[in-house]
Design a protein around this motif. Structure first.
Motif, mmCIF file in Angstrom:
data_model
loop_
_atom_site.group_PDB
_atom_site.id
_atom_site.type_symbol
_atom_site.label_atom_id
_atom_site.label_comp_id
_atom_site.label_asym_id
_atom_site.label_seq_id
_atom_site.Cartn_x
_atom_site.Cartn_y
_atom_site.Cartn_z
ATOM 1 N N LEU B 5 13.111 -3.572 -0.922
ATOM 2 C CA LEU B 5 12.335 -4.808 -0.889
ATOM 3 C C LEU B 5 11.190 -4.721 -1.877
ATOM 4 O O LEU B 5 10.278 -3.910 -1.717
ATOM 5 N N GLU B 6 11.251 -5.584 -2.886
ATOM 6 C CA GLU B 6 10.218 -5.593 -3.917
ATOM 7 C C GLU B 6 9.018 -6.445 -3.518
ATOM 8 O O GLU B 6 9.164 -7.393 -2.735
ATOM 9 N N SER B 7 7.886 -6.120 -4.087
ATOM 10 C CA SER B 7 6.678 -6.917 -3.903
ATOM 11 C C SER B 7 5.762 -6.674 -5.093
ATOM 12 O O SER B 7 5.980 -5.750 -5.879
ATOM 13 N N CYS B 22 8.437 -1.172 -4.447
ATOM 14 C CA CYS B 22 9.769 -1.348 -3.861
ATOM 15 C C CYS B 22 9.861 -0.434 -2.648
ATOM 16 O O CYS B 22 9.891 0.792 -2.805
ATOM 17 N N ALA B 23 9.894 -1.017 -1.472
ATOM 18 C CA ALA B 23 9.994 -0.251 -0.231
ATOM 19 C C ALA B 23 11.456 -0.058 0.124
ATOM 20 O O ALA B 23 12.216 -1.029 0.192
ATOM 21 N N ALA B 24 11.839 1.196 0.324
ATOM 22 C CA ALA B 24 13.240 1.515 0.588
ATOM 23 C C ALA B 24 13.427 2.061 1.993
ATOM 24 O O ALA B 24 12.532 2.720 2.546
ATOM 25 N N SER B 25 14.592 1.791 2.558
ATOM 26 C CA SER B 25 14.911 2.317 3.886
ATOM 27 C C SER B 25 16.415 2.403 4.053
ATOM 28 O O SER B 25 17.176 1.779 3.308
ATOM 29 N N PHE B 80 7.580 2.472 -7.630
ATOM 30 C CA PHE B 80 6.568 1.640 -8.282
ATOM 31 C C PHE B 80 6.943 1.372 -9.733
ATOM 32 O O PHE B 80 7.681 2.129 -10.360
ATOM 33 N N LEU B 81 6.389 0.278 -10.260
ATOM 34 C CA LEU B 81 6.446 0.027 -11.691
ATOM 35 C C LEU B 81 5.073 -0.519 -12.093
ATOM 36 O O LEU B 81 4.716 -1.640 -11.727
ATOM 37 N N TRP B 110 20.621 -3.627 -4.249
ATOM 38 C CA TRP B 110 19.594 -4.336 -5.000
ATOM 39 C C TRP B 110 18.681 -5.096 -4.042
ATOM 40 O O TRP B 110 19.131 -5.593 -3.005
ATOM 41 N N GLY B 111 17.427 -5.206 -4.417
ATOM 42 C CA GLY B 111 16.531 -6.072 -3.683
ATOM 43 C C GLY B 111 16.717 -7.514 -4.125
ATOM 44 O O GLY B 111 17.535 -7.812 -4.995
ATOM 45 N N GLN B 112 15.939 -8.392 -3.542
ATOM 46 C CA GLN B 112 16.030 -9.816 -3.877
ATOM 47 C C GLN B 112 15.208 -10.168 -5.119
ATOM 48 O O GLN B 112 15.330 -11.264 -5.656
ATOM 49 N N GLY B 113 14.396 -9.223 -5.561
ATOM 50 C CA GLY B 113 13.640 -9.450 -6.790
ATOM 51 C C GLY B 113 12.245 -10.006 -6.543
ATOM 52 O O GLY B 113 11.981 -10.633 -5.521
#
Lengths: 110, 120
Positions: B5-7, B22-25, B80-81, B110-113
């Motif tokens: 999930l990106e933010s 980007c939080a991953a699980s 992170f970016l 992939w996340g939703q962007g």
């Protein structure tokens, strides 16, 4: 301009078969696993094919991938309206030390 | 269930900075390469950067070298970016993806962007 070359568009009738080509060089497709991604309208990309010809769990066997030399091909049989999407190939480029994608191919089911 | 999930996206002025997260699980984050891919409006996918599971190796597209930095915090399952010196050409949806392009498994989730808009 993309490093990998794909046709901008392809089309076919429901139930028919279509192939999408992805052309590269020895520094990318020739020395890398190729993967394919499906992007439905308004959605994030989704992995369709990895390792040149393997399907993730849940991807129907209507979708297939192959690679020969510096080119790869995605095949879709039994076309359905829901297959309308943009399909992109991807690989690693050893010369660039970077990932590369094709420009994407828009599939229209007539 | 694997989720990324990106933010952190948003509107930023030319020359400005932004940090994407980007939080991953749902998977062993510390052993998985991770990748950022972007898509400018109406354009195709563009690989931006990748990082190995341990964070010991990073890779960038030429156009962002020296401006973007990819990193990860394996204790928090977060990628992170950090983006600096942003220009109009960086306007795009930025996707976080699990895996590495060209690696055996490809980019398998992939996340939703998150949308980054660079404009004055």
């Amino acid at each position: 301009q993309s490093v990998l070359t794909q046709p901008p568009s392809v089309s076919a009738a429901p139930g028919q078969k279509v192939t999408i080509s992805c052309s590269g060089t020895a520094s990318n497709i020739g020395n890398s696993d190729v993967s394919w991604y499906q992007q439905l309208p308004g959605a994030a990309p989704k992995l369709l094919i990895y390792g040149n010809n393997k399907r993730p769990s849940g991807i129907p066997d209507r979708f297939s991938g192959s690679k020969s030399g510096t080119s790869a091909t995605l095949g879709i049989t039994g076309l359905q309206a829901g297959d309308e999407a943009v399909y992109s190939c991807g690989a690693w480029d050893n010369s660039l030390s970077a990932g590369v994608f094709g420009g994407g191919t828009k599939l229209t089911v007539l | 269930e694997v989720q990324v999930l990106e933010s952190g996206g948003g509107l930023v002025q030319p020359g400005g900075s932004l940090r994407l997260s980007c939080a991953a699980s749902g998977f062993t984050f510390s052993t998985s390469p991770m990748t950022w891919v972007r898509q400018a409006p109406g354009e195709g996918l563009q690989w931006v950067s990748s990082i190995t599971g341990g964070g010991d190796a990073t890779y960038y597209i030429e156009s962002v070298k020296g401006r973007f930095t990819i990193s990860r915090d394996n204790s928090k399952n977060t990628l992170f970016l950090q983006m600096t010196g942003l220009g109009a050409e960086d306007t795009a949806i930025y996707y976080c993806a699990k895996g590495g392009i060209g690696r055996p498994g490809g980019l398998d989730y992939w996340g939703q962007g998150t949308l980054v808009t660079v404009s004055s």
